[in-house]
Design an enzyme around this catalytic site. Sequence first.
Site, PDB file in Angstrom:
ATOM      1  N   ASN A  13     -76.749  38.294 -66.689  1.00  0.00           N
ATOM      2  CA  ASN A  13     -75.381  38.553 -67.163  1.00  0.00           C
ATOM      3  C   ASN A  13     -75.131  40.051 -67.286  1.00  0.00           C
ATOM      4  OD1 ASN A  13     -73.667  36.056 -67.828  1.00  0.00           O
ATOM      5  ND2 ASN A  13     -75.713  35.481 -68.539  1.00  0.00           N
ATOM      6  N   MET A  89     -82.206  36.845 -77.731  1.00  0.00           N
ATOM      7  CA  MET A  89     -82.777  35.678 -78.392  1.00  0.00           C
ATOM      8  C   MET A  89     -83.162  35.956 -79.846  1.00  0.00           C
ATOM      9  SD  MET A  89     -82.367  33.612 -76.015  1.00  0.00           S
ATOM     10  CE  MET A  89     -83.233  32.139 -76.521  1.00  0.00           C
ATOM     11  N   HIS A 108     -72.554  31.430 -74.101  1.00  0.00           N
ATOM     12  CA  HIS A 108     -73.365  30.236 -74.361  1.00  0.00           C
ATOM     13  C   HIS A 108     -73.171  29.262 -73.205  1.00  0.00           C
ATOM     14  CE1 HIS A 108     -75.584  27.373 -76.744  1.00  0.00           C
ATOM     15  NE2 HIS A 108     -74.690  26.468 -76.387  1.00  0.00           N
ATOM     16  N   ASP A 140     -69.612  35.190 -85.062  1.00  0.00           N
ATOM     17  CA  ASP A 140     -69.405  35.243 -86.507  1.00  0.00           C
ATOM     18  C   ASP A 140     -70.710  34.851 -87.192  1.00  0.00           C
ATOM     19  OD1 ASP A 140     -69.566  32.505 -86.425  1.00  0.00           O
ATOM     20  OD2 ASP A 140     -67.454  32.138 -86.888  1.00  0.00           O
ATOM     21  N   GLU A 141     -70.664  34.535 -88.471  1.00  0.00           N
ATOM     22  CA  GLU A 141     -71.912  34.329 -89.209  1.00  0.00           C
ATOM     23  C   GLU A 141     -72.576  32.984 -88.893  1.00  0.00           C
ATOM     24  OE1 GLU A 141     -68.959  34.848 -90.335  1.00  0.00           O
ATOM     25  OE2 GLU A 141     -68.391  33.085 -91.495  1.00  0.00           O
TER      26      GLU A 141
HETATM   27  C1  GRF Z   1     -77.700  32.532 -70.248  1.00  0.00           C
HETATM   28  O1  GRF Z   1     -77.776  31.210 -69.827  1.00  0.00           O
HETATM   29  C2  GRF Z   1     -76.816  32.648 -71.467  1.00  0.00           C
HETATM   30  O2  GRF Z   1     -75.775  31.720 -71.481  1.00  0.00           O
HETATM   31  C3  GRF Z   1     -77.774  32.376 -72.587  1.00  0.00           C
HETATM   32  O3  GRF Z   1     -78.975  32.983 -72.191  1.00  0.00           O
HETATM   33  C4  GRF Z   1     -79.037  33.061 -70.769  1.00  0.00           C
HETATM   34  C5  GRF Z   1     -79.235  34.501 -70.427  1.00  0.00           C
HETATM   35  O4  GRF Z   1     -79.447  34.696 -69.044  1.00  0.00           O
HETATM   36  N1  GRF Z   1     -77.226  32.886 -73.830  1.00  0.00           N
HETATM   37  P1  GRF Z   1     -79.571  36.174 -68.477  1.00  0.00           P
HETATM   38  O5  GRF Z   1     -80.695  36.864 -69.246  1.00  0.00           O
HETATM   39  O6  GRF Z   1     -78.247  36.860 -68.660  1.00  0.00           O
HETATM   40  O7  GRF Z   1     -79.919  36.004 -67.030  1.00  0.00           O
END
Ligand code: GRF
Length: 202
Positions: A13, A89, A108, A140-141
């Site tokens: 992303n 994460m 998400h 948000d929280e």
């Molecule tokens: C994606 O599927 C996103 O929706 C989730 O974690 C993954 C991240 O993928 N929150 P990347 O590291 O951007 O390839």
Amino acid sequence: MRLAILLSGRGSNFVAIHDAIARGELAAEMVAVISNRPEAPGIARARELGLPAHVLDHRSYPSRGAHEEDVLRILAEARPDFIVLAGYMRLLSPGFVAAWPNKILNIHPSLLPSFPGVDAQAQAIAYGVKVSGCTVHFVDENLDAGPIIVQRAVPVLDDDTAESLSARILEQEHAAYVEALRKLASSQWRVDGRRVVRSGSS
Ligand code: GRF
């Protein structure tokens, strides 16, 4: 528009947003890329691209608070308009979120409020939904719960596995994140309760 990226892994992303900026499709600048994992491919890519890349390994801090303090310090120096969570994460503490109201974005891999939390794609298959997708939202929280900026849908096919559905959703994630940031860059929006709406609409 100044963007800070927080990631923990692959970083696709992040790269999609970077590429959209490079192609002139998004008027933005990446002022910091922060990873909590030294081995994340995303942070290696940020270095290759010559971006301000920071590794803050959470395992080398005595507490969650101490780690967040360092992340917040880098963010304060970088002065982003928006903080973009791209596969980050780590849960953000309520204090962190409160410091940047409606400034932190997350993506998400489901159509929220369905399937929050981990393994959203596997949850969607197990439930038997016929349509899933992705959601870009303000943080948000609560977990995966803030006002929604953009959603994109994809079909769930009978023979899908978590992997095949994830790949179909990921393609849309890359477009959705750019779309959401373009929307925010336009400044023609406001948050009205849970709803992100065009300025001027009631
Ligand atoms: C994606 O599927 C996103 O929706 C989730 O974690 C993954 C991240 O993928 N929150 P990347 O590291 O951007 O390839």
